[in-house]
Design an enzyme around this catalytic site. Structure first.
Site, mmCIF file in Angstrom:
data_model
loop_
_atom_site.group_PDB
_atom_site.id
_atom_site.type_symbol
_atom_site.label_atom_id
_atom_site.label_comp_id
_atom_site.label_asym_id
_atom_site.label_seq_id
_atom_site.Cartn_x
_atom_site.Cartn_y
_atom_site.Cartn_z
ATOM 1 N N ASP A 31 0.855 -1.184 0.000
ATOM 2 C CA ASP A 31 0.000 0.000 0.000
ATOM 3 C C ASP A 31 0.896 1.241 0.000
ATOM 4 O OD1 ASP A 31 -1.701 2.127 0.525
ATOM 5 O OD2 ASP A 31 -2.675 1.193 2.252
ATOM 6 N N GLU A 81 29.737 7.982 6.279
ATOM 7 C CA GLU A 81 29.786 6.578 6.682
ATOM 8 C C GLU A 81 29.789 5.671 5.454
ATOM 9 O OE1 GLU A 81 25.887 4.913 8.228
ATOM 10 O OE2 GLU A 81 25.577 7.021 8.701
ATOM 11 N N CYS A 113 25.439 8.438 11.336
ATOM 12 C CA CYS A 113 24.786 9.680 10.907
ATOM 13 C C CYS A 113 25.126 10.870 11.788
ATOM 14 C CB CYS A 113 23.271 9.475 10.868
ATOM 15 S SG CYS A 113 22.764 8.161 9.742
ATOM 16 N N THR A 155 14.074 3.513 2.755
ATOM 17 C CA THR A 155 14.823 4.558 3.475
ATOM 18 C C THR A 155 16.230 4.732 2.903
ATOM 19 O OG1 THR A 155 15.550 3.005 5.197
ATOM 20 C CG2 THR A 155 13.509 4.207 5.591
ATOM 21 N N SER A 204 16.458 0.097 16.560
ATOM 22 C CA SER A 204 17.108 1.367 16.264
ATOM 23 C C SER A 204 16.174 2.534 16.553
ATOM 24 C CB SER A 204 17.568 1.408 14.806
ATOM 25 O OG SER A 204 18.396 2.523 14.575
ATOM 26 N N HIS A 236 17.554 14.503 13.311
ATOM 27 C CA HIS A 236 18.123 13.625 12.293
ATOM 28 C C HIS A 236 16.953 12.904 11.624
ATOM 29 C CE1 HIS A 236 20.130 10.529 10.154
ATOM 30 N NE2 HIS A 236 19.798 9.572 10.997
ATOM 31 N N LYS A 245 8.087 11.216 15.406
ATOM 32 C CA LYS A 245 7.975 10.515 16.684
ATOM 33 C C LYS A 245 8.799 11.223 17.758
ATOM 34 C CE LYS A 245 7.050 5.846 14.916
ATOM 35 N NZ LYS A 245 7.534 4.439 14.845
ATOM 36 N N ASN A 278 17.073 9.315 2.769
ATOM 37 C CA ASN A 278 18.086 9.283 3.819
ATOM 38 C C ASN A 278 19.452 9.620 3.234
ATOM 39 O OD1 ASN A 278 19.501 8.826 6.159
ATOM 40 N ND2 ASN A 278 18.972 6.669 6.330
ATOM 41 N N SER A 310 23.729 5.928 14.743
ATOM 42 C CA SER A 310 23.631 4.579 15.294
ATOM 43 C C SER A 310 24.973 4.077 15.775
ATOM 44 C CB SER A 310 23.054 3.625 14.245
ATOM 45 O OG SER A 310 21.721 3.948 13.969
#
Length: 388
Positions: A31, A81, A113, A155, A204, A236, A245, A278, A310
């Site tokens: 979807d 990275e 990151c 991502t 993560s 970030h 979030k 990303n 991370s």
């Protein structure tokens, strides 16, 4: 009075090709709202074979640097990275390509990151420590790869941000107090033998939010700051839903008016991220550029910034917008750059993704693919990348 140090100019580059994530969703029998709403992404930059982290960084920087800048920069810090060499810093290639003052330090930093934030804070420290230093170039350049038809495919992305850090900056003056936290965890990593990353997605996300909670409360303890002190809070952004979030987490106890105001600025600060995807080290700073070019915040508005890499390191730091920042931050018209890109079909994107440089030292000549780039990768010979 503490001398102002911060971001004087900011540039950006992303490849000239992109993938529409609605089309990817249909191809993967998903979807589209899972990508557009559940992840918060609409488009994704796709890197051609003639672009890598070095050329993208140089293409981002060349758009903003004057002849005086090139002569006065005395430190170049390249954050990535997805570097191209285990020994030689990407900064050295960029120094040569742009013609930057050779009497400069040139180095590369890595911490997922978080790397560009480490570079930015190091640049500030350099200017504080060296009274004769005037300008530092900070580069964040990456290609985010997880693999075709993998859980992380949506991502991915590619791009570079270039920031000129100076005294008396014209965009964002950084405040000296920040809060940071580090811990050895395995939420995301890429071993030397792999050209794609490994990630524990749910874990993560949990760590991102845990580190945000830790550094935000540490920052409050150090400064007595309240969320209402900030006109906008930037994050970030590996994908925009994760930043959302984070915003909801730190604003949960705030009044409705403040929540709505911060959400409105967050939306403006992720316009470009939704279309690029990303870009690892540069993601927070692409969000900053999106805010600068899509918002109408007044001079002296205070910004909060959350950086996360991370593995893991998190930092919350702050800055104030400077008078006239709107004009200075428009040197690169990002919306126009994104509108001029070429859309790829899913099969074309997969073909781009599966192209690779030789790993055995053999020679390769690359026919130019990018039409609007100043710098591109010409090929390889004798284990060396050739730039033009």
């Amino acid at each position: 009075m503490t001398e102002k140090i911060g971001i004087d100019k900011i540039g950006f580059y992303t490849p000239e090709f992109y993938l529409d994530l609605t089309e990817l969703a249909h191809e993967r029998d998903v979807d589209p709202n899972k990508f557009k709403i559940g992840i918060g992404q609409d488009e994704q930059a796709v890197v051609p074979l003639d672009q890598d982290v070095v050329t993208m960084a140089a293409n981002a920087a060349v758009k903003i640097l004057s002849a005086d800048d090139l002569a006065e920069i005395d430190e170049i810090i390249f954050a990535t990275e997805s570097g191209i060499d285990q020994s030689k810093a990407g900064a050295l290639y960029v120094q040569r390509l742009l013609g930057i003052n050779p009497r400069a330090r040139a180095l590369e930093v890595k911490e997922a990151c978080y790397g560009a934030t480490a570079a930015l804070q190091t640049a500030v420290d350099h200017l504080i420590a060296h009274a004769d230093s005037q300008k530092v170039l900070v580069l964040g350049s990456d290609v985010a790869r997880y693999g075709v038809a993998t859980a992380g495919e949506v991502t991915q992305g590619a791009g570079a941000v270039a920031m000129l850090v100076t005294r008396q900056p014209r965009i964002l003056a950084l405040e000296r107090t920040s809060a940071y936290f580090s811990e050895d965890i395995m939420d995301f990593w890429r071993p030397n033998y792999s050209d794609t990353a490994f990630a524990k997605g749910k874990y993560s996300t949990e760590q991102y939010l845990r580190f945000l909670d830790l550094v935000w409360h540490d920052y409050q303890a150090k400064t007595s700051a309240e969320l209402a002190d900030f006109a906008a809070v930037l994050f970030h952004i590996p994908y925009t839903k994760l930043g959302l979030k984070g915003l909801r987490q730190i604003s949960a106890d705030s009044n409705t008016e403040l929540q709505e105001s911060l959400l409105a600025q967050f939306t403006k600060a992720t316009v470009f991220n939704r279309r690029v995807g990303n870009i690892y080290t540069g993601s927070l700073y692409l969000s900053l550029l999106s805010l600068l070019q899509n918002s109408d915040l007044p001079a002296n508005a205070r910004l909060g910034l959350f950086s996360y890499g991370s593995g893991a390191v998190g930092e919350f730091f702050t800055g104030t917008l400077q008078p006239g920042y709107q004009d200075v931050s428009q040197q690169v018209n990002v919306a126009e750059m994104l509108d001029q890109r070429q859309k790829l079909s899913v099969s074309e994107y997969e073909a781009f993704f599966n192209q690779a440089l030789p790993t055995d030292g053999s020679e390769m000549v690359i026919t130019p693919i990018s039409k609007n780039a100043t710098f591109y990768l010409q090929g390889m010979t004798d284990h060396q990348r050739l730039y033009k």
